[in-house]
Design an enzyme around this catalytic site. Structure first.
Site, PDB file in Angstrom:
ATOM      1  N   ARG A 139       0.797  -1.044  -0.044  1.00 50.57           N
ATOM      2  CA  ARG A 139      -0.157   0.008   0.072  1.00 50.57           C
ATOM      3  C   ARG A 139       1.175   1.279   0.028  1.00 50.57           C
ATOM      4  O   ARG A 139       2.042   1.183   0.561  1.00 50.57           O
ATOM      5  CB  ARG A 139      -1.018   0.090   1.257  1.00 50.57           C
ATOM      6  CG  ARG A 139      -2.256  -1.031   1.324  1.00 50.57           C
ATOM      7  CD  ARG A 139      -2.812  -0.662   2.391  1.00 50.57           C
ATOM      8  NE  ARG A 139      -2.278  -1.625   3.462  1.00 50.57           N
ATOM      9  CZ  ARG A 139      -1.877  -0.891   4.578  1.00 50.57           C
ATOM     10  NH1 ARG A 139      -1.747   0.491   4.790  1.00 50.57           N
ATOM     11  NH2 ARG A 139      -1.327  -1.716   5.535  1.00 50.57           N
ATOM     12  N   TYR A 290      -0.777  -3.729  -7.345  1.00 47.31           N
ATOM     13  CA  TYR A 290      -0.748  -4.264  -6.051  1.00 47.31           C
ATOM     14  C   TYR A 290      -2.285  -4.437  -5.368  1.00 47.31           C
ATOM     15  O   TYR A 290      -3.052  -3.458  -5.560  1.00 47.31           O
ATOM     16  CB  TYR A 290       0.215  -3.632  -5.089  1.00 47.31           C
ATOM     17  CG  TYR A 290      -0.035  -4.062  -3.649  1.00 47.31           C
ATOM     18  CD1 TYR A 290       0.508  -5.548  -3.174  1.00 47.31           C
ATOM     19  CD2 TYR A 290      -0.491  -3.559  -2.730  1.00 47.31           C
ATOM     20  CE1 TYR A 290       0.181  -6.124  -2.155  1.00 47.31           C
ATOM     21  CE2 TYR A 290      -0.791  -3.900  -1.431  1.00 47.31           C
ATOM     22  CZ  TYR A 290      -0.287  -5.260  -0.938  1.00 47.31           C
ATOM     23  OH  TYR A 290      -0.358  -5.884   0.213  1.00 47.31           O
ATOM     24  N   LYS A 299      -9.612  -2.362   1.243  1.00 45.95           N
ATOM     25  CA  LYS A 299      -9.493  -1.274   2.220  1.00 45.95           C
ATOM     26  C   LYS A 299     -10.198  -0.117   1.747  1.00 45.95           C
ATOM     27  O   LYS A 299     -10.866   0.557   2.600  1.00 45.95           O
ATOM     28  CB  LYS A 299      -8.001  -0.966   2.306  1.00 45.95           C
ATOM     29  CG  LYS A 299      -7.020  -2.070   2.599  1.00 45.95           C
ATOM     30  CD  LYS A 299      -7.484  -2.875   3.961  1.00 45.95           C
ATOM     31  CE  LYS A 299      -6.062  -3.900   4.467  1.00 45.95           C
ATOM     32  NZ  LYS A 299      -6.757  -4.624   5.449  1.00 45.95           N
ATOM     33  N   HIS A 319     -11.235  -2.623  10.947  1.00 47.39           N
ATOM     34  CA  HIS A 319      -9.992  -3.428  10.714  1.00 47.39           C
ATOM     35  C   HIS A 319      -9.915  -4.727  11.522  1.00 47.39           C
ATOM     36  O   HIS A 319      -9.021  -4.683  12.413  1.00 47.39           O
ATOM     37  CB  HIS A 319      -8.779  -2.671  10.488  1.00 47.39           C
ATOM     38  CG  HIS A 319      -7.500  -3.023   9.772  1.00 47.39           C
ATOM     39  ND1 HIS A 319      -6.305  -3.061  10.242  1.00 47.39           N
ATOM     40  CD2 HIS A 319      -7.308  -4.127   8.873  1.00 47.39           C
ATOM     41  CE1 HIS A 319      -5.434  -3.633   9.349  1.00 47.39           C
ATOM     42  NE2 HIS A 319      -6.161  -4.659   8.683  1.00 47.39           N
ATOM     43  N   SER A 341      -1.873  -4.472  10.137  1.00 45.11           N
ATOM     44  CA  SER A 341      -1.577  -5.404   9.100  1.00 45.11           C
ATOM     45  C   SER A 341      -0.140  -6.267   9.258  1.00 45.11           C
ATOM     46  O   SER A 341       0.618  -5.632   9.897  1.00 45.11           O
ATOM     47  CB  SER A 341      -1.462  -4.903   7.453  1.00 45.11           C
ATOM     48  OG  SER A 341      -2.836  -4.541   7.135  1.00 45.11           O
ATOM     49  N   CYS A 343       0.588  -8.446  11.574  1.00 42.41           N
ATOM     50  CA  CYS A 343       0.535  -8.729  13.050  1.00 42.41           C
ATOM     51  C   CYS A 343      -0.185 -10.037  13.497  1.00 42.41           C
ATOM     52  O   CYS A 343      -0.409 -10.073  14.645  1.00 42.41           O
ATOM     53  CB  CYS A 343       0.073  -7.553  13.737  1.00 42.41           C
ATOM     54  SG  CYS A 343       1.099  -6.170  13.710  1.00 42.41           S
ATOM     55  N   ASP A 366      -9.937  -9.891   8.512  1.00 38.23           N
ATOM     56  CA  ASP A 366      -9.299  -8.559   8.296  1.00 38.23           C
ATOM     57  C   ASP A 366     -10.346  -7.532   8.523  1.00 38.23           C
ATOM     58  O   ASP A 366      -9.951  -6.628   8.950  1.00 38.23           O
ATOM     59  CB  ASP A 366      -8.811  -8.619   6.849  1.00 38.23           C
ATOM     60  CG  ASP A 366      -7.933  -7.484   6.553  1.00 38.23           C
ATOM     61  OD1 ASP A 366      -7.250  -7.026   7.412  1.00 38.23           O
ATOM     62  OD2 ASP A 366      -8.060  -6.829   5.374  1.00 38.23           O
ATOM     63  N   ARG A 463       1.819 -12.185  -0.622  1.00 37.93           N
ATOM     64  CA  ARG A 463       0.686 -12.662  -0.396  1.00 37.93           C
ATOM     65  C   ARG A 463       0.095 -13.939  -1.016  1.00 37.93           C
ATOM     66  O   ARG A 463       0.406 -14.136  -2.067  1.00 37.93           O
ATOM     67  CB  ARG A 463      -0.410 -11.297  -0.636  1.00 37.93           C
ATOM     68  CG  ARG A 463      -0.045  -9.938  -0.118  1.00 37.93           C
ATOM     69  CD  ARG A 463      -0.845  -9.979   1.223  1.00 37.93           C
ATOM     70  NE  ARG A 463      -0.326  -8.751   1.969  1.00 37.93           N
ATOM     71  CZ  ARG A 463      -0.928  -8.433   3.082  1.00 37.93           C
ATOM     72  NH1 ARG A 463      -2.032  -8.850   3.435  1.00 37.93           N
ATOM     73  NH2 ARG A 463      -0.611  -7.212   3.696  1.00 37.93           N
TER      74      ARG A 463
END
Length: 682
Positions: A139, A290, A299, A319, A341, A343, A366, A463
């Site tokens: 991002r 991406y 998002k 989130h 993100s 974590c 998420d 990812r």
């Protein structure tokens, strides 16, 4: 060019669709046969039409495009108008209206293979690998902004010359200038795909619908995994309002500099822009392929625009993962948990519990949309339909559920590839590489060797994109249109020092303060997280990159939800990542985290297993089950030194003053004062 037609052709009063093969043949056909009628299939002619008193029509010709799949005439007026408006600007060669079918998905895969954008992974079933341009891997928060007339709506006014960290604002005038520098003609030579999608189960009162226009087949294939996408969404939408999302990789064909294309991955990294226009319910993303920047249902819609819609309509867009936990007595509770993100959200959402008799079921990993029902119960849905998880660190030891999930129907991005058609990344199981097989890194370094710390095999933010429906532990109610009842909310992050394993807030207001004061070590999910030095960053509610409106108003919205008849859940904070002086983790984490969730279940049931500490309620001695864990330093896990807490208060005070200032609710200042007072008494 301006072309004048006789009355026989003037019946075409809107955007015309002519059956012809090119701009030239279109003009010839009209000059040789003025009585020929316009049809509604074939080529789209982007026009501006003005009827004269003599009934002739002047047409300012812009560009022809072919509708290669679907029919514009069959679309509801609002959807058709959106497509026509953006097609006139972006000037694609083709328009493709997606239906979400298996055949269509195969066509996307074939297109990506033909263009060299993906590789097959024959070791698995229907799995693919995409390698991006190394400049397009995460991002881009500095190029992500919210467009409103009033800056105060978007972000607080900072003090002391501090750079604002809570959303980036841009005026409509500046946005128009940047839009006009990028989007006109950006899809020349390409296909504009029309992707209708639902965030949440189609038809659910908690769900929202969007339409994304994109020139990337990679986006189409990924959106089919991450959202409910296809013809049924258009049918459900009808002519209602929807979120309008526009995306382009920013590389019209033919390429002006073909030598700059890396990995056959089109992007325009110098001009990346991700804009949100809440007053129009629009998103415009340019230059990046991406997923975090191009899968606009994620998002952009679900959090940034979603948080604005939630405030407007009285709910929460957060989130957060959602999981269900059942204990040996058959009691089941649902928990929502917010982590930055990378974590451990996915690992927690798909946990394989170490304690016998416990069961974890996943609703989402998420994003959570939560609303109070008529009886005051907070209920949540997962608006997504897939997982966009961080690959490095995922293994049978850390997340066996995820490893089973990604064996089929998965798109991997920026992982390494083995010579026998498998995938590889840091932390994957030793047997991931078959005997005799070699590894090619994400940067195409052949014969990559484990232990090469200079050039990692996979990008840290690599990812996997996989369908939620094939997850072995998806909760039976994960697509329930009413949502699941939320009994507890957890905040957490990476805090190597000072923060206990688990504590409970004293009340709802204190819990909101705990979320507002969250800090965490930076990760690779955003462009500033890849450095060797790990910064401890403020990340309130794990939403710092995703706030759609003024953070002070966001806090007021949370505080406003407490009054009756709302039954607000208990709020907790966890820290799986505390280390000793040698940098070793004090808590084993992963499946052992069920022990912490079990304690949370006890607290939800109001069991007397907590005692007060300066930062909140922590487990009474013996109330947290650590049987069988061996040598766990419980004292260190729960210790909070006076010096640490006072320093923490200083950091929070500085952050609130610089970043939120006069917009911070008085309740938050009061909670900070209470924490400072408790710290002084230590």
């Amino acid at each position: 060019m301006v072309v004048r037609f006789f009355a026989g052709v003037s019946r075409c009063k809107t955007l015309a669709l002519f059956q012809c093969n090119s701009f030239a043949s279109a003009c010839r056909s009209r000059t040789t046969s003025t009585s020929r009628q316009a049809t509604t299939t074939g080529l789209g002619l982007i026009t501006r039409i003005n009827a004269s008193p003599l009934k002739s029509v002047s047409v300012e010709q812009k560009r022809l495009y072919t509708v290669v799949k679907g029919s514009l005439s069959s679309l509801a007026p609002k959807v058709r108008s959106f497509i026509e408006e953006k097609a006139e600007i972006c000037q694609p060669d083709n328009v493709y209206i997606c239906d979400g079918s298996d055949a269509e998905n195969q066509q996307m895969i074939d297109t990506l293979l033909e263009n060299g954008m993906i590789q097959s992974l024959p070791k698995y079933d229907n799995c693919w690998l995409a390698l991006t341009d190394p400049k397009d891997v995460a991002r881009v928060e500095k190029q992500t902004f919210i467009v409103t007339e009033d800056k105060k709506r978007t972000t607080p006014t900072t003090t002391n010359g501090a750079e604002g960290k809570l959303a980036i604002w841009k005026s409509p005038e500046d946005f128009k200038m940047e839009f006009d520098e990028r989007f006109p003609g950006c899809m020349k030579g390409r296909t504009m795909y029309v992707v209708p999608f639902s965030m949440g189960p189609v038809g659910s009162p908690l769900s929202k619908i969007g339409v994304e226009l994109t020139d990337s087949a990679y986006v189409v294939a990924s959106m089919r995994i991450m959202t409910r996408m296809g013809a049924n969404v258009l049918k459900t939408l009808g002519d209602s309002e929807f979120v309008k999302a526009l995306h382009s990789v920013g590389q019209p064909l033919p390429l002006s500099h073909p030598e700059s294309l890396v990995n056959n991955w089109p992007c325009n990294s110098e001009k990346i822009m991700v804009a949100h226009i809440p007053d129009k319910n629009e998103i415009a993303s340019f230059g990046s392929g991406y997923g975090g920047n191009s899968l606009l249902g994620k998002k952009c819609f679900a959090l940034r625009l979603g948080s604005i819609l939630a405030q407007r309509e009285g709910w929460l867009a957060e989130h957060m993962l959602i999981l269900g936990i059942t204990n040996p007595q058959g009691v089941k509770k649902y928990i929502a948990a917010a982590f930055p993100s990378a974590c451990g959200k996915t690992n927690l959402a798909m946990m394989t519990p170490s304690l016998p008799g416990y069961k974890i079921e996943c609703v989402g990993d998420d994003i959570a949309w939560m609303r109070f029902d008529s009886e005051g119960q907070l209920r949540a849905i997962n608006p997504e339909a897939g997982f966009f998880g961080v690959a490095p660190g995922t293994s049978m030891a850390t997340n066996p559920i995820a490893m089973k999930l990604i064996q089929s129907n998965t798109v991997f991005t920026n992982v390494a590839k083995t010579s026998d058609g498998g995938v590889y990344w840091k932390g994957i199981d030793d047997d991931a590489v078959s005997p005799g097989a070699t590894i090619t890194s994400w940067k195409r370094q052949e014969n990559w060797q484990p232990g090469d710390k200079t050039n990692p095999a996979a990008h840290p933010n690599a990812r996997f994109c996989a369908p939620a429906a094939q997850c072995p532990i998806m909760d039976p109610a994960w697509e329930d249109s009413a949502g699941v009842p939320i009994d507890a909310i957890i905040f957490g992050g990476r805090r190597p020092k000072g923060v206990p394993l688990i504590y409970e807030s004293f009340n709802w207001q204190h819990g909101v303060f705990v979320g507002a004061a969250m800090r965490s070590e930076a990760t690779a999910a955003a462009e500033h997280g890849g450095g060797k030095k790990k910064m401890i960053m403020h990340d309130p509610f794990a939403m710092r990159p995703f706030f759609g409106y003024n953070f002070g108003d966001y806090l007021r919205h949370w505080l406003s939800l407490e009054p009756s008849p709302h039954k607000v859940p208990k709020i907790f904070h966890v820290n799986w990542f505390r280390t000793n002086d040698e940098g070793e983790f004090l808590w084993p984490g992963f499946g052992e985290n069920v022990r912490v969730l079990s304690w949370i279940m006890d607290r939800v049931a109001n069991k007397d297993v907590a005692m007060e500490s300066p930062i909140g309620l922590i487990p009474k001695p013996g109330s947290l089950n650590v049987e069988g864990l061996g040598d766990i330093d419980m004292k260190e896990l729960f210790s909070v030194s006076p010096e640490f807490l006072r320093d923490e208060c200083v950091e929070i005070d500085k952050y609130f003053k610089e970043q939120v200032n006069e917009d911070l609710p008085r309740e938050m200042w009061q909670e900070l004062a209470n924490l400072q007072a408790r710290a002084k008494k230590m």
